[in-house]
Design an enzyme around this catalytic site. Structure first.
Site, short mmCIF file in Angstrom:
data_model
loop_
_atom_site.label_atom_id
_atom_site.label_comp_id
_atom_site.label_asym_id
_atom_site.label_seq_id
_atom_site.Cartn_x
_atom_site.Cartn_y
_atom_site.Cartn_z
N LYS A 72 0.81 -1.23 0.00
CA LYS A 72 0.00 0.00 0.00
C LYS A 72 0.84 1.28 0.00
O LYS A 72 0.39 2.31 -0.48
CB LYS A 72 -0.93 0.02 1.21
CG LYS A 72 -2.13 -0.90 1.09
CD LYS A 72 -3.03 -0.71 2.31
CE LYS A 72 -4.27 -1.54 2.20
NZ LYS A 72 -5.21 -1.27 3.30
N ASP A 108 -10.44 3.28 2.34
CA ASP A 108 -10.71 2.62 3.63
C ASP A 108 -11.44 3.54 4.62
O ASP A 108 -12.40 3.13 5.27
CB ASP A 108 -9.40 2.13 4.27
CG ASP A 108 -8.91 0.83 3.65
OD1 ASP A 108 -9.72 0.09 3.06
OD2 ASP A 108 -7.69 0.55 3.77
N GLY A 133 -5.86 1.99 18.70
CA GLY A 133 -4.98 1.50 17.65
C GLY A 133 -4.55 2.64 16.75
O GLY A 133 -5.32 3.60 16.54
N1 LIG Z 1 -13.11 -4.06 8.13
C1 LIG Z 1 -12.20 -3.60 7.28
O1 LIG Z 1 -12.52 -3.21 6.14
C2 LIG Z 1 -10.77 -3.52 7.70
C3 LIG Z 1 -9.85 -2.75 6.96
C4 LIG Z 1 -8.50 -2.71 7.38
C5 LIG Z 1 -8.10 -3.42 8.50
N2 LIG Z 1 -9.02 -4.17 9.18
C6 LIG Z 1 -8.62 -4.89 10.40
O2 LIG Z 1 -8.15 -3.92 11.32
C7 LIG Z 1 -7.13 -4.46 12.14
C8 LIG Z 1 -5.90 -3.56 12.08
O3 LIG Z 1 -5.40 -3.54 10.76
P1 LIG Z 1 -4.15 -2.60 10.33
O4 LIG Z 1 -3.97 -2.78 8.87
O5 LIG Z 1 -4.33 -1.21 10.86
O6 LIG Z 1 -2.95 -3.31 11.12
P2 LIG Z 1 -1.57 -2.68 11.64
O7 LIG Z 1 -1.16 -1.54 10.80
O8 LIG Z 1 -0.66 -3.83 11.82
O9 LIG Z 1 -1.95 -2.11 13.12
C9 LIG Z 1 -2.27 -2.98 14.18
C10 LIG Z 1 -2.73 -2.16 15.39
O10 LIG Z 1 -3.12 -3.07 16.42
C11 LIG Z 1 -2.31 -2.81 17.59
N3 LIG Z 1 -2.01 -4.06 18.27
C12 LIG Z 1 -1.64 -5.24 17.69
N4 LIG Z 1 -1.42 -6.18 18.65
C13 LIG Z 1 -1.65 -5.56 19.84
C14 LIG Z 1 -1.58 -5.99 21.19
N5 LIG Z 1 -1.25 -7.26 21.52
N6 LIG Z 1 -1.90 -5.09 22.17
C15 LIG Z 1 -2.25 -3.83 21.85
N7 LIG Z 1 -2.32 -3.37 20.59
C16 LIG Z 1 -2.02 -4.21 19.59
C17 LIG Z 1 -1.05 -2.16 17.06
O11 LIG Z 1 -0.43 -1.44 18.10
P3 LIG Z 1 1.15 -1.07 18.02
O12 LIG Z 1 1.24 0.15 17.16
O13 LIG Z 1 1.51 -0.84 19.42
O14 LIG Z 1 1.85 -2.26 17.41
C18 LIG Z 1 -1.63 -1.26 15.96
O15 LIG Z 1 -2.23 -0.12 16.53
C19 LIG Z 1 -6.90 -5.88 11.61
O16 LIG Z 1 -7.68 -6.77 12.39
C20 LIG Z 1 -7.44 -5.83 10.19
O17 LIG Z 1 -7.88 -7.09 9.73
C21 LIG Z 1 -10.34 -4.22 8.80
#
Ligand SMILES: NC(=O)c1ccc[n+]([C@@H]2O[C@H](COP(=O)([O-])OP(=O)(O)OC[C@H]3O[C@@H](n4cnc5c(N)ncnc54)[C@H](OP(=O)(O)O)[C@@H]3O)[C@@H](O)[C@H]2O)c1
Length: 300
Positions: A72, A108, A133
């Site tokens: 991305k 998004d 997050g």
């Molecule tokens: N519904 C939809 O259309 C859609 C679209 C996009 C994403 N999503 C979902 O949204 C979620 C996040 O996606 P992303 O792309 O933003 O991922 P990402 O960039 O990897 O970000 C992950 C986030 O979760 C936090 N996190 C992960 N493990 C954690 C833990 N054990 N304790 C506390 N915080 C934790 C991370 O905190 P740190 O910064 O501290 O690591 C970060 O803020 C995923 O489940 C994804 O499948 C859904």
């Protein structure tokens, strides 16, 4: 099934891995329903081949692309033009190709807002929002909400530096909009009391660890609309908890469908009926089983 011809327009999904992506079923079923001569094709590509694959594909009969993890950001320097919101988010998930020129977008955040508006009412912009997050999805949502007029965004993340970075970018777009909140119940409670909408944009609650909660339950209150963008499972522990205390809830399904609807319109010029996209999405989910095991970060 429609048989592709030399005139069929292609829409290509670039990412890696794409094994269980639901987007091909979602978009191809709507191309079929609407009688549009388009084909949506997933193409797995690694970082070192992205440039050559993209350069070749855009010279074919391609109407556009979806881009997902891990490309991305990497795709951005390869584009002729980038929509200002996508540039401020710092990531592109959709590309249109017109007369050989490529333009990148990020659907998004708008997709999330449209799904929230199903609950808040058409055109409603949430005024005070708490985002848990600060990863890629939170960034798209936060920047979009700030651009659309949300006046206060509380940002709470395990890694505070990441929240601070996002707050700087949001405040550059909308002065004094974002405030960083430490992930401690005592700090979160007053900010949540001041918020109308809580968004879980962490991956906590996602399979294979669906029992994880992203916050301490006592900080919730029943006036909140609680949105969880995790979509595997759709009914997360957080949403179950929020519903049990009387909150209105929003699952991650709507964000997936609406970001796809916005992309579809950019490629074809046709606004697809969201119900048709939802039916295609649900049939793909059925085909993969409810415990989806695709790349958990891939929304495409
Ligand atoms: N519904 C939809 O259309 C859609 C679209 C996009 C994403 N999503 C979902 O949204 C979620 C996040 O996606 P992303 O792309 O933003 O991922 P990402 O960039 O990897 O970000 C992950 C986030 O979760 C936090 N996190 C992960 N493990 C954690 C833990 N054990 N304790 C506390 N915080 C934790 C991370 O905190 P740190 O910064 O501290 O690591 C970060 O803020 C995923 O489940 C994804 O499948 C859904």
């Amino acid at each position: 099934m429609r048989i592709p011809s030399a005139r069929t327009k292609l829409v290509v999904l670039l990412g890696n891995p794409l094994g269980h992506s639901r987007s091909p079923a979602m978009h191809n079923s709507v191309f079929d329903k609407l009688g549009l001569d388009y084909l949506y094709l997933p193409v797995e590509v690694d970082a070192q081949n992205l440039h050559s694959v993209f350069s070749g594909l855009k010279r074919m009969n391609v109407a556009g692309f979806n881009v997902t993890i891990p490309h991305k950001q990497r795709i951005m320097p390869l584009l002729d033009d980038i929509d200002p919101l996508a540039r401020s988010i710092g990531a592109v998930n959709t590309i249109s190709v017109e007369q050989g020129r490529t333009r990148g977008y990020n659907t998004d955040g708008e997709g999330f807002l449209m799904s929230l508006q199903q609950e808040l009412g058409p055109g409603a912009i949430p005024d005070r929002v708490f985002i848990l997050g600060c990863g890629g999805a939170a960034r798209a949502i936060g920047m979009t909400l700030a651009a659309r007029g949300t006046s206060r965004i509380y940002l709470c993340n395990r890694t505070l530096a990441r929240a601070a970075d996002l707050a700087v970018d949001i405040n550059a777009l909308a002065a004094n909009c974002a405030e960083v909140i430490e992930p401690e119940p005592a700090r979160m409670r007053p900010a949540l009391d001041d918020s109308r909408v809580l968004i879980n944009a962490t991956s906590l609650g996602m399979a294979p660890e669906p029992d994880n909660l992203p916050l301490e339950p006592s900080v919730l209150h029943r006036e909140l609309v609680v949105a969880d963008i995790v979509y595997n499972p759709l009914m997360t522990r957080l949403l179950e908890l929020a519903r049990s205390i009387g909150c209105r809830i929003v699952t991650g399904r709507g964000m997936l469908i609406y970001q796809g609807a916005l992309a579809f319109e950019l490629w074809t010029g046709v606004a697809p009926p969201p119900d048709e996209l939802a039916a295609g999405f649900d049939s793909a989910a059925d085909a993969h089983g409810s415990a989806v095991t695709e790349n958990p970060d891939s929304t495409k």
